[in-house]
Design a protein around this motif. Structure first.
Motif, PDB file in Angstrom:
ATOM      1  N   GLN A  98     -15.419  12.647  -0.224  1.00  0.00           N
ATOM      2  CA  GLN A  98     -14.613  13.697  -0.842  1.00  0.00           C
ATOM      3  C   GLN A  98     -13.996  13.218  -2.153  1.00  0.00           C
ATOM      4  OE1 GLN A  98     -14.751  12.928   2.338  1.00  0.00           O
ATOM      5  NE2 GLN A  98     -14.501  14.709   3.662  1.00  0.00           N
ATOM      6  N   LYS A 108     -15.961  -2.378  -3.068  1.00  0.00           N
ATOM      7  CA  LYS A 108     -16.224  -1.630  -1.839  1.00  0.00           C
ATOM      8  C   LYS A 108     -17.551  -2.028  -1.190  1.00  0.00           C
ATOM      9  CE  LYS A 108     -16.850   3.016   0.054  1.00  0.00           C
ATOM     10  NZ  LYS A 108     -16.027   2.720   1.249  1.00  0.00           N
ATOM     11  N   GLU A 167       0.798  -1.215   0.000  1.00  0.00           N
ATOM     12  CA  GLU A 167       0.000   0.000   0.000  1.00  0.00           C
ATOM     13  C   GLU A 167       0.836   1.273   0.000  1.00  0.00           C
ATOM     14  OE1 GLU A 167      -3.299   0.602  -0.296  1.00  0.00           O
ATOM     15  OE2 GLU A 167      -3.422  -1.508  -0.821  1.00  0.00           O
ATOM     16  N   SER A 168       1.951   1.289   0.752  1.00  0.00           N
ATOM     17  CA  SER A 168       2.741   2.514   0.886  1.00  0.00           C
ATOM     18  C   SER A 168       3.322   2.950  -0.445  1.00  0.00           C
ATOM     19  CB  SER A 168       3.862   2.309   1.907  1.00  0.00           C
ATOM     20  OG  SER A 168       3.329   2.026   3.181  1.00  0.00           O
ATOM     21  N   ALA A 200      -7.731  11.453  -2.101  1.00  0.00           N
ATOM     22  CA  ALA A 200      -8.798  11.285  -1.108  1.00  0.00           C
ATOM     23  C   ALA A 200      -9.158   9.823  -0.898  1.00  0.00           C
ATOM     24  CB  ALA A 200     -10.038  12.075  -1.533  1.00  0.00           C
ATOM     25  N   ARG A 248      -7.402   7.356  -0.802  1.00  0.00           N
ATOM     26  CA  ARG A 248      -6.396   6.612  -0.031  1.00  0.00           C
ATOM     27  C   ARG A 248      -6.934   6.282   1.363  1.00  0.00           C
ATOM     28  NH1 ARG A 248      -3.694   4.213   2.945  1.00  0.00           N
ATOM     29  NH2 ARG A 248      -1.423   4.051   3.104  1.00  0.00           N
ATOM     30  N   TRP A 249      -7.857   7.125   1.861  1.00  0.00           N
ATOM     31  CA  TRP A 249      -8.395   6.939   3.205  1.00  0.00           C
ATOM     32  C   TRP A 249      -9.900   6.671   3.130  1.00  0.00           C
ATOM     33  CZ3 TRP A 249      -4.817  10.738   1.978  1.00  0.00           C
ATOM     34  CH2 TRP A 249      -3.572  10.584   2.582  1.00  0.00           C
ATOM     35  N   GLU A 250     -10.346   5.669   3.837  1.00  0.00           N
ATOM     36  CA  GLU A 250     -11.747   5.268   3.829  1.00  0.00           C
ATOM     37  C   GLU A 250     -12.662   6.409   4.271  1.00  0.00           C
ATOM     38  OE1 GLU A 250     -14.797   2.532   3.115  1.00  0.00           O
ATOM     39  OE2 GLU A 250     -12.639   2.302   2.749  1.00  0.00           O
ATOM     40  N   ALA A 251     -12.210   7.197   5.246  1.00  0.00           N
ATOM     41  CA  ALA A 251     -13.031   8.283   5.778  1.00  0.00           C
ATOM     42  C   ALA A 251     -13.250   9.398   4.759  1.00  0.00           C
ATOM     43  CB  ALA A 251     -12.390   8.853   7.048  1.00  0.00           C
ATOM     44  N   TRP A 252     -12.436   9.438   3.714  1.00  0.00           N
ATOM     45  CA  TRP A 252     -12.532  10.502   2.708  1.00  0.00           C
ATOM     46  C   TRP A 252     -13.211  10.011   1.431  1.00  0.00           C
ATOM     47  CZ3 TRP A 252      -7.583  14.056   2.486  1.00  0.00           C
ATOM     48  CH2 TRP A 252      -7.402  14.646   3.744  1.00  0.00           C
ATOM     49  N   PHE A 253     -13.976   8.942   1.537  1.00  0.00           N
ATOM     50  CA  PHE A 253     -14.585   8.377   0.328  1.00  0.00           C
ATOM     51  C   PHE A 253     -15.507   9.380  -0.361  1.00  0.00           C
ATOM     52  CE2 PHE A 253     -18.051   6.139  -1.825  1.00  0.00           C
ATOM     53  CZ  PHE A 253     -17.321   5.393  -2.738  1.00  0.00           C
ATOM     54  N   PHE A 270       0.632   3.863  -3.185  1.00  0.00           N
ATOM     55  CA  PHE A 270       0.079   5.210  -3.092  1.00  0.00           C
ATOM     56  C   PHE A 270       1.045   6.235  -3.690  1.00  0.00           C
ATOM     57  CE2 PHE A 270      -0.600   9.176  -0.593  1.00  0.00           C
ATOM     58  CZ  PHE A 270      -1.841   9.496  -1.119  1.00  0.00           C
TER      59      PHE A 270
END
Length: 229
Positions: A82, A187, A28-29, A73, A75-80, A32
């Protein structure tokens, strides 16, 4: 095509290949890091080839910029959400770019039934996803409708402009729909291990085809606008 444009597109191909390989490996690192290089490379290639002098070039550059924001955006689940908004803005720019393409009546204006498969696909996709979306139902419905509108209008470009330009934009749009469909399945329905590499393969292909088609059209317009001797 200018030499610097060719070099930048080759760098894009390398970055895309590395990203797909790293996605397959689950790294993942580094994945990205290669992903956030993709859209800037295409944007630099577009700028090198066109100079971003025309409204066409600037509009397409905006689409690539919003795609880059979406890549970051997601990259992070919380920013889906966005990320979804950023890609929605990108697709609106793609659609506006295609709507600005000059020419005679397009394929769908002669025979609207050629657009029927796109509409059927959209209905089936949203029907399959419907029970899994929960509070994201409206955003996904809106996004799905817009990306299929881009695909639909890209089909209309046949007979409206140069067939190579139409083919690049149409295949690019269809690849984008495929990439986002696979992302939605991964998802919302089930995270199949094979899907992430396929998502990136179709995404990278889509952006390359769309950018290639846009550059070809912008070169065509610039050539037509040059004063004849």
């Amino acid at each position: 095509m200018k030499r610097i444009t060719f070099i930048l597109l080759c760098c894009y191909g390398i970055a895309a290949g590395l990203n797909i390989a790293l996605t397959f490996a689950g790294n993942e690192s580094f994945r990205f890091f290669t992903k956030i290089l993709l859209m800037p490379l295409l944007l630099f290639a577009l700028a090198a080839e066109t100079g971003l002098k025309s409204n066409y070039a600037r509009l397409f550059a905006a689409a690539l910029f919003f795609s880059w924001l979406g890549d970051i955006a997601l990259r992070w689940e919380a920013w889906f959400i966005q990320g979804l908004i950023a890609f929605l803005a990108a697709h609106i720019c793609y659609l506006l770019f295609m709507l600005k393409i000059k020419g005679d009546r397009g394929l769908l204006q002669f025979q609207p039934l050629f657009g029927l498969p796109v509409l059927v696909y959209l209905v089936i996709l949203l029907f399959v996803l419907n029970d899994y979306l929960e509070q994201l139902k409206i955003p996904v419905y809106v996004y799905g409708t817009v990306i299929c509108a881009v695909w639909l209008y890209s089909i209309n470009l046949f007979w409206k402009t140069d067939k190579k330009i139409a083919a690049l934009l149409c295949f690019g749009s269809s690849q984008f729909v495929m990439s986002d469909s696979l992302l939605a399945v991964h998802k919302f329905i089930y995270p199949f291990e094979i899907l992430p590499p396929l998502i990136m393969l179709t995404y990278c292909s889509a952006q390359f085809l769309l950018t290639s088609g846009a550059m070809r059209y912008i070169r065509l317009i610039d050539k037509e606008q040059q004063p004849s001797l």
